[in-house]
Enzyme design. Structure first.
Site, PDB file in Angstrom:
ATOM      1  N   GLU A  21       1.769  42.371  38.250  1.00 61.13           N
ATOM      2  CA  GLU A  21       0.936  41.588  37.338  1.00 61.13           C
ATOM      3  C   GLU A  21       1.701  41.237  36.058  1.00 61.13           C
ATOM      4  OE1 GLU A  21      -3.572  42.926  37.968  1.00 61.13           O
ATOM      5  OE2 GLU A  21      -2.219  44.619  37.611  1.00 61.13           O
ATOM      6  N   LYS A  98     -10.703  38.272  35.144  1.00 67.72           N
ATOM      7  CA  LYS A  98      -9.446  38.002  35.855  1.00 67.72           C
ATOM      8  C   LYS A  98      -9.835  37.272  37.135  1.00 67.72           C
ATOM      9  CE  LYS A  98      -6.126  41.009  36.060  1.00 67.72           C
ATOM     10  NZ  LYS A  98      -5.187  42.108  36.396  1.00 67.72           N
TER      11      LYS A  98
END
Length: 119
Positions: A21, A98
């Site tokens: 990420e 997200k």
């Protein structure tokens, strides 16, 4: 009193606990709702008498560019900045989502929501 909402601020950032990420990043959505005294602005028609949503958007964009492992941490930074820089704000509700999270399933988004009142 009144409310101002800035909805669907879309950004690309690098939050998360996984190393991937930090490298790849992801798309995010931030929604802000603030409560403030808008009585003067209702009659004055002057920007300095209200909460400037351009300022809110700038705070969100700047804080989202600072990497965090947890969305809760990012949302708390946004809240602190808004309270610090916008004195007329009495309450804030922040949602950070997200989009397409890497959690091993077909999930559109995950979100955290924090709400705080000025002390």
């Amino acid at each position: 009193m009144g409310k101002i909402r800035v909805n669907n601020i879309r950004l690309y950032a690098y939050h998360g606990c996984l190393e991937e990420e930090a490298l790849i990043g992801s798309e995010y959505r931030v929604d802000i709702e603030i409560q403030a005294n808008l009585d003067v602005a209702k009659t004055s028609d002057a920007l300095e008498d209200t909460v400037d949503y351009v300022h809110i958007n700038s705070i969100v964009k700047e804080e989202m560019q600072i990497r965090s492992k947890l969305l809760e941490h990012v949302a708390q930074r946004i809240i602190r900045r808004i309270f610090s820089e916008l004195n007329t704000v009495s309450e804030i509700n922040v949602s950070v989502s997200k989009l397409n999270p890497p959690i091993g399933g077909d999930v559109e988004s995950v979100a955290i929501i924090l709400q705080e009142k000025r002390i």
